[in-house]
Design a protein around this motif. Structure first.
Motif, PDB file in Angstrom:
ATOM      1  N   LEU A  60       0.811  -1.216   0.000  1.00 46.96           N
ATOM      2  CA  LEU A  60       0.000   0.000   0.000  1.00 46.96           C
ATOM      3  C   LEU A  60       0.846   1.268   0.000  1.00 46.96           C
ATOM      4  O   LEU A  60       0.422   2.295  -0.544  1.00 46.96           O
ATOM      5  N   THR A  61       2.044   1.222   0.604  1.00 47.28           N
ATOM      6  CA  THR A  61       2.886   2.419   0.578  1.00 47.28           C
ATOM      7  C   THR A  61       3.278   2.754  -0.857  1.00 47.28           C
ATOM      8  O   THR A  61       3.104   3.879  -1.327  1.00 47.28           O
ATOM      9  N   PHE A  62       3.813   1.760  -1.549  1.00 49.69           N
ATOM     10  CA  PHE A  62       4.172   1.970  -2.950  1.00 49.69           C
ATOM     11  C   PHE A  62       2.939   2.318  -3.782  1.00 49.69           C
ATOM     12  O   PHE A  62       2.931   3.280  -4.554  1.00 49.69           O
ATOM     13  N   GLY A  63       1.866   1.520  -3.634  1.00 50.71           N
ATOM     14  CA  GLY A  63       0.677   1.718  -4.450  1.00 50.71           C
ATOM     15  C   GLY A  63       0.043   3.079  -4.247  1.00 50.71           C
ATOM     16  O   GLY A  63      -0.312   3.761  -5.212  1.00 50.71           O
ATOM     17  N   ILE A 181      -9.838  -7.367   1.275  1.00 45.61           N
ATOM     18  CA  ILE A 181      -9.544  -6.612   0.055  1.00 45.61           C
ATOM     19  C   ILE A 181     -10.257  -5.260   0.001  1.00 45.61           C
ATOM     20  O   ILE A 181      -9.677  -4.257  -0.423  1.00 45.61           O
ATOM     21  N   GLY A 182     -11.503  -5.184   0.447  1.00 48.08           N
ATOM     22  CA  GLY A 182     -12.289  -3.958   0.304  1.00 48.08           C
ATOM     23  C   GLY A 182     -11.629  -2.747   0.921  1.00 48.08           C
ATOM     24  O   GLY A 182     -11.527  -1.688   0.301  1.00 48.08           O
ATOM     25  N   ARG A 183     -11.150  -2.883   2.160  1.00 42.14           N
ATOM     26  CA  ARG A 183     -10.518  -1.752   2.844  1.00 42.14           C
ATOM     27  C   ARG A 183      -9.199  -1.363   2.188  1.00 42.14           C
ATOM     28  O   ARG A 183      -8.864  -0.190   2.093  1.00 42.14           O
ATOM     29  N   LEU A 187      -8.402   2.159   0.507  1.00 38.78           N
ATOM     30  CA  LEU A 187      -7.271   2.974   0.936  1.00 38.78           C
ATOM     31  C   LEU A 187      -6.382   3.318  -0.247  1.00 38.78           C
ATOM     32  O   LEU A 187      -5.890   4.446  -0.368  1.00 38.78           O
ATOM     33  N   PHE A 188      -6.175   2.356  -1.139  1.00 40.27           N
ATOM     34  CA  PHE A 188      -5.412   2.598  -2.352  1.00 40.27           C
ATOM     35  C   PHE A 188      -6.104   3.637  -3.224  1.00 40.27           C
ATOM     36  O   PHE A 188      -5.473   4.550  -3.760  1.00 40.27           O
ATOM     37  N   PHE A 189      -7.423   3.525  -3.355  1.00 39.79           N
ATOM     38  CA  PHE A 189      -8.165   4.422  -4.231  1.00 39.79           C
ATOM     39  C   PHE A 189      -8.186   5.861  -3.740  1.00 39.79           C
ATOM     40  O   PHE A 189      -8.258   6.787  -4.559  1.00 39.79           O
ATOM     41  N   ILE A 190      -8.156   6.073  -2.432  1.00 39.76           N
ATOM     42  CA  ILE A 190      -8.251   7.457  -1.965  1.00 39.76           C
ATOM     43  C   ILE A 190      -7.011   8.252  -2.312  1.00 39.76           C
ATOM     44  O   ILE A 190      -7.013   9.481  -2.211  1.00 39.76           O
ATOM     45  N   ALA A 191      -5.932   7.567  -2.729  1.00 44.56           N
ATOM     46  CA  ALA A 191      -4.771   8.299  -3.227  1.00 44.56           C
ATOM     47  C   ALA A 191      -5.138   9.096  -4.472  1.00 44.56           C
ATOM     48  O   ALA A 191      -4.512  10.122  -4.761  1.00 44.56           O
ATOM     49  N   SER A 192      -6.162   8.642  -5.206  1.00 43.97           N
ATOM     50  CA  SER A 192      -6.611   9.364  -6.401  1.00 43.97           C
ATOM     51  C   SER A 192      -7.215  10.722  -6.048  1.00 43.97           C
ATOM     52  O   SER A 192      -6.732  11.759  -6.512  1.00 43.97           O
ATOM     53  N   LEU A 349     -13.596   5.411   2.044  1.00 39.38           N
ATOM     54  CA  LEU A 349     -13.142   4.740   3.264  1.00 39.38           C
ATOM     55  C   LEU A 349     -14.300   4.081   4.003  1.00 39.38           C
ATOM     56  O   LEU A 349     -14.199   2.931   4.453  1.00 39.38           O
ATOM     57  N   ILE A 350     -15.397   4.809   4.121  1.00 39.33           N
ATOM     58  CA  ILE A 350     -16.565   4.246   4.816  1.00 39.33           C
ATOM     59  C   ILE A 350     -17.117   3.059   4.049  1.00 39.33           C
ATOM     60  O   ILE A 350     -17.405   1.998   4.621  1.00 39.33           O
ATOM     61  N   ALA A 351     -17.273   3.203   2.731  1.00 36.70           N
ATOM     62  CA  ALA A 351     -17.852   2.133   1.922  1.00 36.70           C
ATOM     63  C   ALA A 351     -16.985   0.882   1.938  1.00 36.70           C
ATOM     64  O   ALA A 351     -17.500  -0.237   2.055  1.00 36.70           O
ATOM     65  N   GLY A 352     -15.653   1.042   1.822  1.00 38.32           N
ATOM     66  CA  GLY A 352     -14.767  -0.116   1.837  1.00 38.32           C
ATOM     67  C   GLY A 352     -14.794  -0.849   3.161  1.00 38.32           C
ATOM     68  O   GLY A 352     -14.793  -2.089   3.200  1.00 38.32           O
TER      69      GLY A 352
END
Length: 492
Positions: A60-63, A181-183, A187-192, A349-352
């Protein structure tokens, strides 16, 4: 399990066998805190918690850093356009849309073959290499003197970026259990949206503090900053991560240097029956498997709809504000859209978290679509005052939760076929982005700002269809589960 005793482990146990530390001496404290916060189940074994924490740090750090810089760059084009680039290099008409379309054309054309190649190559080498190339071409945008250079750099950036997103999703799906996987994907997606948000703040700061400093316009400094955040820094989450080890390959290949043999064996055993490894040889029946199941068709359609419905809260919002210079300054044009991105972050974050806790994706998918519908209704009606229109744009930011929910849903559904998972998730992103790259020219042409009526009406329609597809996905996944159960019973 004696949890307090496990927590008493010496900090040296946080070291992998080659002596390199990932968690440092405070791994146990992090594990206790994250267990208390509900990130890890309280009944999970300590060794498994330590393994998952290492996976979180390494993947997740890299992603997240990679995804953050990608969307920082994508939004930077819009921010640069409204902050002086249009005038400096002579952009006219809808050339902002054409530059965006050139990027997405290269990005989408490269994605499916690149992601399929990842299933049989070393991900921990391919992704950092592309990251470094992405940084160099992004840096090239800072020195563009004409539209042609911008077009060329954006095409090359698109090629380098083509599998950074779905590549990370593929790795997440290869290391984690379905209920984890969901969370992680959220977390990965919120980087967008974070990248989108910070692009606004950074461009506003560059315009205010760096405009014409050292002979460069303020908009050029954001591309220069992206070099620092690209392959030369974000591909190494900390200074102790060597180039080829800054990311993980999939678990069925060689042991990663930052995992012990015991942890690597556990990573294998905990996924038995849940996730299938990719095959070593090219599968001759891959297209029959992909096209013979419902997954490709339904998930790709849903992703197309999501990409359409996400448009209103991004570039159109900025163009709406820029079209009203008597109301909104350059600084506010760059910062106000970040409110919509903040909505995306909270919703994702809430949905995941809810999806993992409840064990389903359809309930949070429906709930997060409702504010998007409300926002688009306000924009279609239009005569709701300035505050009402701003609220409409901001509410559509909730669509940001649909991306991680749908990608997680697809990843879990296809866990038993790594090749199908790679091709379907790549197809989702490639086809969805390809569609939005040209439909935005029709829906949200820059010359129609501030009222993009065609875009608002079409997005309202696609949001309603999005709700219907959620229902279809629910019915088909339940049908798959019943079919699998009957097959298991007959095999007994």
């Amino acid at each position: 399990m004696n949890e307090p005793k496990a927590f008493a482990h010496d900090s040296t146990q946080e070291l992998s066998e080659d002596g390199n530390t990932v968690l440092g001496g405070h791994g146990g404290l992090w594990i206790r805190f994250l267990t208390w916060a509900g990130w890890y189940p309280s009944d999970m074994d300590y060794l498994e918690k330590r393994l998952v924490l290492k996976l979180d740090v390494l993947i997740l750090t890299f992603g997240c850093l990679s995804f953050f810089t990608k969307y920082l760059d994508q939004q930077a084009i819009t921010n640069a356009y409204v902050s002086g680039m249009k005038e400096d290099i002579g952009l006219v008409g809808n050339e902002l849309n054409y530059i965006t379309a050139a990027f997405w054309a290269a990005y989408c054309a490269s994605m499916i073959p690149a992601c399929y190649y990842l299933t049989r190559s070393r991900v921990n080498i391919i992704l950092p290499t592309l990251e470094a190339g992405w940084g160099l071409f992004t840096f090239g945008c800072a020195w563009a003197q004409n539209p042609g250079t911008i077009y060329a750099m954006r095409v090359l950036i698109g090629i380098c970026e083509s599998c950074s997103f779905t590549g990370v999703i593929y790795v997440i799906g290869s290391w984690y259990k379905p209920e984890e996987i969901g969370r992680r994907v959220s977390l990965f997606f919120i980087a967008s949206p974070l990248g989108t948000m910070f692009a606004g703040y950074l461009q506003a700061a560059a315009y205010t503090n760096l405009n014409h400093r050292h002979g460069l316009a303020g908009w050029r400094y954001l591309s220069i900053r992206n070099l620092h955040r690209s392959g030369f820094s974000s591909s190494a989450p900390s200074s102790q991560f060597p180039y080829a080890s800054s990311f993980l390959d999939v678990p069925h290949r060689s042991k990663p240097r930052f995992l012990t043999h015991k942890e690597h064996d556990l990573a294998h055993s905990r996924l038995i029956g849940l996730t299938a490894p990719s095959q070593l040889k090219v599968s001759r029946d891959i297209f029959r498997r992909v096209l013979g199941r419902w997954h490709w068709y339904v998930f790709v359609v849903q992703w197309i709809l999501i990409d359409q419905n996400f448009l209103a809260s991004s570039t159109p919002f900025s163009l709406y504000l820029k079209a009203k210079p008597d109301i909104y300054s350059v600084t506010r044009v760059n910062t106000l859209p970040t409110i919509a991105t903040a909505v995306s972050i909270v919703a994702a974050l809430i949905a995941g978290t809810v999806a993992d806790k409840k064990g389903n994706f359809w309930i949070p998918s429906i709930i997060t679509t409702i504010p998007v519908l409300l926002g688009l209704v306000l924009l279609v009606v239009w005569d709701v005052g300035e505050a009402g229109r701003l609220a409409g744009f901001i509410l559509t930011g909730a669509e940001g939760a649909m991306s991680p929910l749908t990608m997680s849903w697809a990843t879990v559904t296809m866990a038993n076929d790594a090749e199908e998972r790679a091709i379907v998730t790549a197809s989702m992103n490639a086809i969805g982005q390809a569609m939005s790259a040209w439909t935005q020219l029709l829906q949200y042409p820059a010359v129609e700002a501030p009222n993009f009526r065609r875009g608002f009406i079409s997005n309202l329609a696609t949001t309603v269809v999005q709700l219907a597809v959620v229902t279809v996905m629910l019915l088909l996944t339940r049908w798959d589960a019943r079919k699998k159960k009957r097959s298991n019973l007959s095999a007994m």
